[in-house]
Scaffold this motif. Structure first.
Motif, short mmCIF file in Angstrom:
data_model
loop_
_atom_site.label_atom_id
_atom_site.label_comp_id
_atom_site.label_asym_id
_atom_site.label_seq_id
_atom_site.Cartn_x
_atom_site.Cartn_y
_atom_site.Cartn_z
N ARG A 77 0.78 0.93 9.33
CA ARG A 77 1.57 0.35 8.25
C ARG A 77 2.10 1.43 7.31
NH1 ARG A 77 -2.76 -3.66 8.44
NH2 ARG A 77 -3.82 -2.52 6.78
N GLN A 78 1.28 2.42 7.04
CA GLN A 78 1.71 3.50 6.15
C GLN A 78 2.84 4.31 6.76
OE1 GLN A 78 -1.78 5.76 5.01
NE2 GLN A 78 -2.92 3.88 4.58
N ALA A 79 2.76 4.56 8.07
CA ALA A 79 3.81 5.32 8.74
C ALA A 79 5.14 4.57 8.68
CB ALA A 79 3.41 5.59 10.19
N VAL A 80 5.10 3.26 8.93
CA VAL A 80 6.32 2.46 8.87
C VAL A 80 6.87 2.45 7.45
CG1 VAL A 80 7.24 0.12 9.10
CG2 VAL A 80 5.69 1.04 10.85
N ALA A 81 5.98 2.34 6.46
CA ALA A 81 6.40 2.26 5.06
C ALA A 81 7.15 3.50 4.60
CB ALA A 81 5.19 2.00 4.16
N ASP A 86 12.99 0.46 0.43
CA ASP A 86 12.51 -0.31 -0.72
C ASP A 86 10.99 -0.46 -0.71
OD1 ASP A 86 12.41 -1.90 1.49
OD2 ASP A 86 13.16 -3.71 0.53
N THR A 87 10.30 0.55 -0.20
CA THR A 87 8.84 0.50 -0.15
C THR A 87 8.26 0.43 -1.56
OG1 THR A 87 8.73 1.74 1.91
CG2 THR A 87 6.75 1.72 0.55
N PRO A 88 7.34 -0.51 -1.84
CA PRO A 88 6.72 -0.57 -3.16
C PRO A 88 6.01 0.73 -3.49
CG PRO A 88 6.27 -2.57 -1.94
CD PRO A 88 6.91 -1.62 -0.97
N ARG A 89 6.12 1.14 -4.75
CA ARG A 89 5.45 2.35 -5.21
C ARG A 89 5.31 2.30 -6.72
NH1 ARG A 89 7.23 6.15 -2.45
NH2 ARG A 89 8.55 4.95 -1.03
N GLY A 90 4.49 3.16 -7.26
CA GLY A 90 4.30 3.22 -8.70
C GLY A 90 3.21 2.28 -9.19
N VAL A 91 3.09 2.15 -10.50
CA VAL A 91 2.05 1.34 -11.13
C VAL A 91 2.38 -0.15 -10.98
CG1 VAL A 91 0.89 0.77 -13.30
CG2 VAL A 91 1.48 3.15 -12.78
N PHE A 92 1.39 -0.92 -10.58
CA PHE A 92 1.54 -2.37 -10.44
C PHE A 92 0.38 -3.02 -11.20
CE2 PHE A 92 0.89 -6.22 -7.50
CZ PHE A 92 1.78 -6.99 -8.21
N ARG A 93 0.70 -3.64 -12.34
CA ARG A 93 -0.32 -4.24 -13.21
C ARG A 93 -0.43 -5.73 -12.89
NH1 ARG A 93 2.45 -2.73 -18.69
NH2 ARG A 93 4.11 -3.70 -17.44
N ILE A 113 -3.60 -2.79 -0.69
CA ILE A 113 -3.82 -1.37 -0.98
C ILE A 113 -3.63 -0.53 0.27
CG2 ILE A 113 -5.58 0.32 -1.66
CD1 ILE A 113 -6.71 -1.88 -3.52
N ALA A 114 -4.13 -1.03 1.41
CA ALA A 114 -3.98 -0.29 2.67
C ALA A 114 -2.52 -0.21 3.10
CB ALA A 114 -4.83 -0.95 3.76
N ASP A 115 -1.77 -1.29 2.88
CA ASP A 115 -0.38 -1.34 3.31
C ASP A 115 0.53 -0.48 2.43
OD1 ASP A 115 -1.01 -3.04 5.33
OD2 ASP A 115 -0.15 -4.84 4.42
N TYR A 116 0.19 -0.37 1.15
CA TYR A 116 1.08 0.31 0.21
C TYR A 116 0.30 1.37 -0.59
CZ TYR A 116 3.86 -3.74 1.47
OH TYR A 116 4.53 -4.71 2.18
#
Length: 289
Positions: A77-81, A86-93, A113-116
Motif C-alpha cells: 500500500r505504501q509503494a502504491v501511495a 492526492d495521497t493523504p499527508r501531513g497532520v490529521f487531527r 496508519i499502515a496505509d498512509y
C-alpha cells in the motif's frame, strides 16, 4: 512466492474471524475467499486456519504468518501511495466519541496508519458535544460522534437505537429508585435517557458518573445500576432491558463532521475506511454540512 491477493484474504479472515464478513469486506464471494486460503496453505504446505461450524481461528502457523502478511500488505500500500498525486499527508487531527473507542476502531486506526505513513494522526477521545466544541475552536479536522436525530451537522453514516443495559436486569428493576450509570454533562446519551425517564415519571438517581466508557462498563458489570449505549456497541456481560420495563429511548446517529480547513484527501481516505468498517448492515443517512 507469496500471492498478495491471497495474503489479503488471509489477513481479513484473521481480523474478522469470519469468512462471510471477510468476503463482504473484500467484495468477493465467500467461496473465492476460501479458495485464496486453500491456495495459500498449499503454497506454504502449512495449515493456517482452523474452521468449524461455530468458529474461525488461526493455527500456530497462521499466527506466525500474520505479522509478516500484514507487513507485506502495508509495504504494498505504501509503494502504491508514493505514486498517487492526492495521497493523504501531513497532520490529521481526529476526534472520536468515547462510545467508539473499543470494537472496530483500533483495527481501523491500525490500517489507516499502515496505509498512509505520511499522515501524522493525532487522536482525541471525548464526549460528542465536547468534540463539537473542540472542532468549533479549530482544534479538530474530523469528528466521528453521535448526534440527535434531526441534527443536520455533518454526514450521517449510521443510525442506532439506544438501549438500557444491566448485568442483572431483574435486580435493578426491583429497586424503588432506578440507579443510573451515566456520562457527565454534556453527554447526549445522558440527555436522552433523562428526558425519557422524565416523560415516563420514572424515579431515578445517579450512582456512577464517569468520562470513561470502561469505567461505566465496570460499574454496570458490578451490578451498580443501568447503563445506556447504542445497541451495536453494548459491552459484553450486560443484558438489554426492553420496554415496557423502562421507557423507549430515541435513536441516535453517528456522523462524520469535517472542518472547513481539513485536507480533503485525508478526510476522504479516512471516511472511506469508516464506512467500510461501521456501515455494514446499517441504513446510511446523510445531511448537508
Amino acid at each position: 512466492m507469496l500471492d498478495m491477493v491471497q495474503l489479503r484474504s488471509f489477513v481479513t479472515v484473521a481480523q474478522l474471524k469470519s469468512f462471510t464478513l471477510a468476503a463482504e469486506r473484500l467484495d468477493l464471494g465467500q467461496s473465492t475467499v476460501s479458495q485464496h486460503l486453500q491456495r495459500l496453505e498449499r503454497s506454504l504446505r502449512r495449515r493456517l486456519v482452523h474452521r468449524d461450524t461455530h468458529t474461525v481461528r488461526l493455527t500456530p502457523d497462521g499466527e506466525a504468518l500474520l505479522p509478516h502478511a500484514r507487513q507485506l500488505l502495508a509495504l504494498e500500500r505504501q509503494a502504491v501511495a508514493q505514486f498517487e498525486a492526492d495521497t493523504p499527508r501531513g497532520v490529521f487531527r481526529l476526534g472520536v466519541s468515547e462510545d467508539l473507542v473499543s470494537g472496530q476502531l483500533p483495527g481501523l486506526l491500525e490500517d489507516f496508519i499502515a496505509d498512509y505513513p505520511s499522515v501524522d494522526l493525532q487522536l482525541s477521545v471525548a464526549l460528542s458535544k465536547s468534540l463539537a466544541e473542540m472542532q468549533d475552536r479549530g482544534e479538530l479536522d474530523l469528528v466521528m460522534a453521535k448526534r440527535r436525530i434531526g441534527d443536520r451537522r455533518g454526514d450521517g453514516v449510521l443510525r442506532e437505537p439506544l438501549v438500557w443495559l444491566a448485568s442483572d436486569p431483574e435486580a435493578v428493576l426491583a429497586k424503588p429508585v432506578l440507579p443510573l450509570i451515566v456520562f457527565p454533562p454534556p453527554s447526549l446519551t445522558r440527555i436522552l435517557l433523562m428526558e425519557a425517564l422524565e416523560r415516563s415519571g420514572t424515579p431515578w438517581r445517579i450512582v456512577c458518573s464517569c468520562h470513561s466508557l470502561s469505567g461505566l462498563t465496570a460499574a454496570a458489570r458490578a451490578g451498580m445500576g443501568v447503563l445506556v449505549q447504542p445497541r451495536s456497541l453494548a459491552p459484553a456481560g450486560l443484558r438489554e432491558i426492553v420496554p415496557p420495563h423502562l421507557p423507549v429511548l430515541e435513536d441516535v446517529e453517528f456522523a462524520l463532521v469535517t472542518a472547513a480547513s481539513a485536507d480533503r484527501a485525508t478526510v476522504s481516505a479516512f471516511s472511506h475506511r469508516v464506512r467500510e468498517r461501521f456501515v455494514k448492515g446499517f441504513v446510511p443517512t446523510s445531511s448537508p454540512d
